[in-house]
Structures are given as C-alpha cells and as structure tokens.
Design a protein around this motif. Structure first.
Motif, PDB file in Angstrom:
ATOM      1  N   VAL A  93       0.728  -1.196  -0.094  1.00 20.13           N
ATOM      2  CA  VAL A  93       0.054  -0.033  -0.042  1.00 20.13           C
ATOM      3  C   VAL A  93       1.015   1.262  -0.036  1.00 20.13           C
ATOM      4  N   ALA A  94       0.477   2.217  -0.651  1.00 20.62           N
ATOM      5  CA  ALA A  94       1.059   3.774  -0.461  1.00 20.62           C
ATOM      6  C   ALA A  94       1.044   4.144   0.830  1.00 20.62           C
ATOM      7  N   GLN A  95       2.115   4.706   1.262  1.00 25.79           N
ATOM      8  CA  GLN A  95       2.199   5.290   2.800  1.00 25.79           C
ATOM      9  C   GLN A  95       2.178   7.001   2.677  1.00 25.79           C
ATOM     10  N   TRP A  96       1.293   7.379   3.428  1.00 28.48           N
ATOM     11  CA  TRP A  96       1.066   8.920   2.882  1.00 28.48           C
ATOM     12  C   TRP A  96       2.393   9.656   3.860  1.00 28.48           C
ATOM     13  N   THR A  97       2.913   9.142   4.805  1.00 27.98           N
ATOM     14  CA  THR A  97       4.150   9.981   5.338  1.00 27.98           C
ATOM     15  C   THR A  97       5.136  10.076   4.308  1.00 27.98           C
ATOM     16  N   GLY A  98       5.629   8.994   3.376  1.00 28.32           N
ATOM     17  CA  GLY A  98       6.479   9.088   2.390  1.00 28.32           C
ATOM     18  C   GLY A  98       6.315  10.147   1.549  1.00 28.32           C
ATOM     19  N   ALA A  99       5.053  10.104   0.919  1.00 31.15           N
ATOM     20  CA  ALA A  99       4.304  10.841  -0.026  1.00 31.15           C
ATOM     21  C   ALA A  99       4.455  12.191   0.418  1.00 31.15           C
ATOM     22  N   VAL A 100       4.214  12.708   1.688  1.00 31.30           N
ATOM     23  CA  VAL A 100       4.341  13.976   2.076  1.00 31.30           C
ATOM     24  C   VAL A 100       5.891  14.436   1.798  1.00 31.30           C
ATOM     25  N   LEU A 101       6.839  13.468   2.250  1.00 33.97           N
ATOM     26  CA  LEU A 101       8.450  13.833   2.329  1.00 33.97           C
ATOM     27  C   LEU A 101       8.689  14.046   0.764  1.00 33.97           C
ATOM     28  N   ALA A 102       8.239  13.297  -0.048  1.00 35.98           N
ATOM     29  CA  ALA A 102       8.527  13.264  -1.459  1.00 35.98           C
ATOM     30  C   ALA A 102       8.136  14.512  -2.097  1.00 35.98           C
ATOM     31  N   ARG A 103       6.716  14.817  -1.619  1.00 36.43           N
ATOM     32  CA  ARG A 103       6.256  15.940  -2.600  1.00 36.43           C
ATOM     33  C   ARG A 103       7.129  17.374  -2.049  1.00 36.43           C
ATOM     34  N   ALA A 104       7.342  17.383  -0.720  1.00 38.70           N
ATOM     35  CA  ALA A 104       7.684  18.560  -0.165  1.00 38.70           C
ATOM     36  C   ALA A 104       9.160  18.847  -0.956  1.00 38.70           C
ATOM     37  N   LEU A 105      10.068  17.887  -0.794  1.00 37.44           N
ATOM     38  CA  LEU A 105      11.349  17.661  -1.175  1.00 37.44           C
ATOM     39  C   LEU A 105      11.588  18.002  -2.805  1.00 37.44           C
ATOM     40  N   SER A 106      10.407  17.666  -3.642  1.00 38.62           N
ATOM     41  CA  SER A 106      10.400  18.193  -4.910  1.00 38.62           C
ATOM     42  C   SER A 106       9.699  19.555  -5.345  1.00 38.62           C
ATOM     43  N   GLY A 107       9.629  20.255  -3.990  1.00 40.15           N
ATOM     44  CA  GLY A 107       9.101  21.537  -4.188  1.00 40.15           C
ATOM     45  C   GLY A 107       7.497  21.793  -4.268  1.00 40.15           C
ATOM     46  N   HIS A 108       6.617  20.655  -4.061  1.00 43.48           N
ATOM     47  CA  HIS A 108       5.388  20.719  -4.167  1.00 43.48           C
ATOM     48  C   HIS A 108       4.633  20.804  -2.610  1.00 43.48           C
ATOM     49  N   LEU A 109       5.009  22.069  -2.072  1.00 49.11           N
ATOM     50  CA  LEU A 109       4.638  22.384  -0.507  1.00 49.11           C
ATOM     51  C   LEU A 109       3.073  22.392  -0.342  1.00 49.11           C
ATOM     52  N   ALA A 110       2.265  22.797  -1.153  1.00 50.07           N
ATOM     53  CA  ALA A 110       0.685  22.871  -1.047  1.00 50.07           C
ATOM     54  C   ALA A 110       0.430  21.680  -1.085  1.00 50.07           C
ATOM     55  N   GLN A 111       0.786  20.663  -2.105  1.00 46.41           N
ATOM     56  CA  GLN A 111       0.228  19.306  -2.253  1.00 46.41           C
ATOM     57  C   GLN A 111       0.698  18.463  -1.021  1.00 46.41           C
ATOM     58  N   ALA A 112       2.044  18.801  -0.484  1.00 46.52           N
ATOM     59  CA  ALA A 112       2.487  18.131   0.662  1.00 46.52           C
ATOM     60  C   ALA A 112       1.599  18.385   1.999  1.00 46.52           C
ATOM     61  N   LEU A 113       1.326  19.545   2.126  1.00 46.53           N
ATOM     62  CA  LEU A 113       0.553  19.863   3.271  1.00 46.53           C
ATOM     63  C   LEU A 113      -1.090  19.239   3.062  1.00 46.53           C
ATOM     64  N   GLU A 114      -1.550  19.427   1.915  1.00 44.33           N
ATOM     65  CA  GLU A 114      -2.843  18.512   1.650  1.00 44.33           C
ATOM     66  C   GLU A 114      -2.710  17.018   1.914  1.00 44.33           C
ATOM     67  N   LEU A 115      -1.413  16.449   1.526  1.00 46.62           N
ATOM     68  CA  LEU A 115      -1.234  15.086   1.926  1.00 46.62           C
ATOM     69  C   LEU A 115      -1.228  14.889   3.443  1.00 46.62           C
ATOM     70  N   ALA A 116      -0.580  15.825   4.095  1.00 41.05           N
ATOM     71  CA  ALA A 116      -0.421  15.585   5.548  1.00 41.05           C
ATOM     72  C   ALA A 116      -1.611  15.897   6.279  1.00 41.05           C
ATOM     73  N   ALA A 117      -2.380  16.677   6.068  1.00 42.06           N
ATOM     74  CA  ALA A 117      -3.682  17.300   6.651  1.00 42.06           C
ATOM     75  C   ALA A 117      -5.016  16.588   6.349  1.00 42.06           C
ATOM     76  N   GLY A 118      -5.137  16.235   5.086  1.00 47.78           N
ATOM     77  CA  GLY A 118      -6.328  15.607   4.665  1.00 47.78           C
ATOM     78  C   GLY A 118      -6.586  14.268   5.215  1.00 47.78           C
ATOM     79  N   PRO A 119      -7.980  14.021   5.649  1.00 44.58           N
ATOM     80  CA  PRO A 119      -8.340  12.803   5.816  1.00 44.58           C
ATOM     81  C   PRO A 119      -8.114  11.414   5.290  1.00 44.58           C
TER      82      PRO A 119
END
Length: 249
Positions: free
Chosen positions: A140-166
């Motif tokens: 399964v895809a893990q959200w914590t890893g996805a947050v880190l990957a999005r943030a490091l690639s510069g997609h900060l708004a998407q990283a925040l949405e990943l971290a905060a969304g239900p």
C-alpha cells in the motif's frame, strides 16, 4: 538515471520480500521453488507474476483491464511461462466467483486498496481465496513518505494537503483515493481476519534521491542497500513510499 532503471532498483526490495513469502509457502522448497499456487490481484501486465512463474509457481492474475491482461499474455509467452500463468478479468469484488475458495498458497494485493471502493471488503475476499495458513503480500502507498517526497520536490501545497487531509490525498486530481500508514494498514489487515507477521518499507530512498545523485551502477547498488536497510528499520519506516505488509490467514 532513466525512469526504468530507477523503477527496477526500487522494486528490488519488494521482490526480495515476495521471494521470502514464496519460500514460506507449504508447497515451496527451501530455495523458494516448488509450485505454489499464487494469485496476483490487480497484477496488470504481470511484472511480478512472470517472475514468480519463472521460479516454477502457478500464478493466476486477476485484473479488470483487458489491455493489461493482453500484455500479460505477451510477456508470459516471451518468458516461456504461459503454462504457469493464467489471466482472469475481474477485480477484488469478483474473487469469490472467479477463484476456488481457499485455493491459494499466496495472494499478492499490490496497489489495490488505494483505488477500490471498499478496502476491507477487498481484503476479506483475499482472505477467503487463501488456504488455511495461506500468506498475503499486501503493498500500500504510505502517506508519510508521500508528504516527504512532495515537499522535497517543491510541491509544498500538495505536501500539506497530503499531511492534513483525512484520506491523505494531494488534491482532486490525485489518482489514489487514500493512503495508509503502518497503524492503519495493520488494523485493516487484522480486521479482515489476517495475522500480520511483518511490515516493511519499500522505496524509502528511491523516491527521494535525485537521478543525478545515482547515475552509476555503484551508486544504484548503494541506493538499493539503503532501501533494504530502511525496509526493516523502525526509525526509517515512515520515510518509505510504500509499505509491504506480510500476513497469514
């Protein structure tokens, strides 16, 4: 580093985990060979199924896409394993009709729970398709890893949405309906009737390291070793892009 090479290296840790599960199947020999009955739910074009069949196991791939199954049949023919690979069109909801009850030694459910309407029902169907003491390979895809990957690639708004969304999605265009973490993946698996025996991380570093930092074969080998180390590290597990859950019926 090309995408194909990166993907191949990233898949290495997962393949090693699948091989360990194959070696535990009652029908398998200690070296992982011996003709176990394997179901690959959502197996698509057969990237894993053909490799498993090449070890001597029998694999039934269940997938809703006729195009993917046609590609699977071509790949099986090229690998010379058509006698050990069966393509069946359908999805998790159809398993009770498509497969004999309690007939599989190992069931692969990779990248399925993120996209189905009812993940618990899908896992219960998988449980019913396995023999007593049969094994589950759940990816399964893990959200914590996805947050880190999005943030490091510069997609900060998407990283925040990943971290905060239900459901830990990065927006309306996200192709996944949900992502998991270790607690939620383990809980769902156990609610479906399985006993979880291990949870490993995959692609902890492969999804994060820029291609320019891993161009040589020696660098790629080091990247694989990093992924392998992170796979079983409690401290690094949350960085993994995917979780590989091992479970027994």
């Amino acid at each position: 580093m090309s995408k194909d090479r990166s993907g191949s290296r990233a898949a290495g840790v997962l393949w090693e985990g699948v091989q360990r599960l194959l070696a535990q199947c009652p029908a398998a020999e200690p070296d992982g060979t011996g003709g176990a009955s394997v179901v690959d739910l959502g197996g698509g074009t057969g990237g894993l199924a053909v490799r498993i069949a090449a070890l001597g196991h029998r694999v039934t791939v269940v997938d809703p896409s006729p195009d993917a199954l046609a590609a699977l049949e071509r790949r099986s023919a090229e690998a010379g394993v058509t006698d050990r690979v069966r393509a069946v069109q359908g999805d998790a909801a159809d398993l009770a009709v498509l497969l004999p009850e309690a007939g599989a030694d190992l069931l692969l459910c990779h990248g399925v729970l993120e996209v189905v309407e009812d993940p618990l029902a899908a896992l219960r169907s998988a449980h019913a398709a396995l023999r007593p003491q049969g094994l589950l390979s759940l990816l399964v895809a893990q959200w914590t890893g996805a947050v880190l990957a999005r943030a490091l690639s510069g997609h900060l708004a998407q990283a925040l949405e990943l971290a905060a969304g239900p459901d830990h999605r990065w927006g309306p265009a996200d192709p996944l309906l949900r992502r998991f973490d270790r607690a939620s993946a383990t809980d769902l698996t156990e609610r479906a009737g399985f006993t979880v025996t291990a949870v490993e991380g995959t692609r902890a570093f492969s999804d994060l390291v820029h291609s320019s930092c891993a161009e040589s074969e020696s660098d790629l080998a080091l990247l694989h070793r990093l992924d392998a180390e992170a796979a079983r590290s409690e401290e690094l597990l949350s960085a993994a892009g995917h979780l590989h859950v091992h479970a027994r019926r």
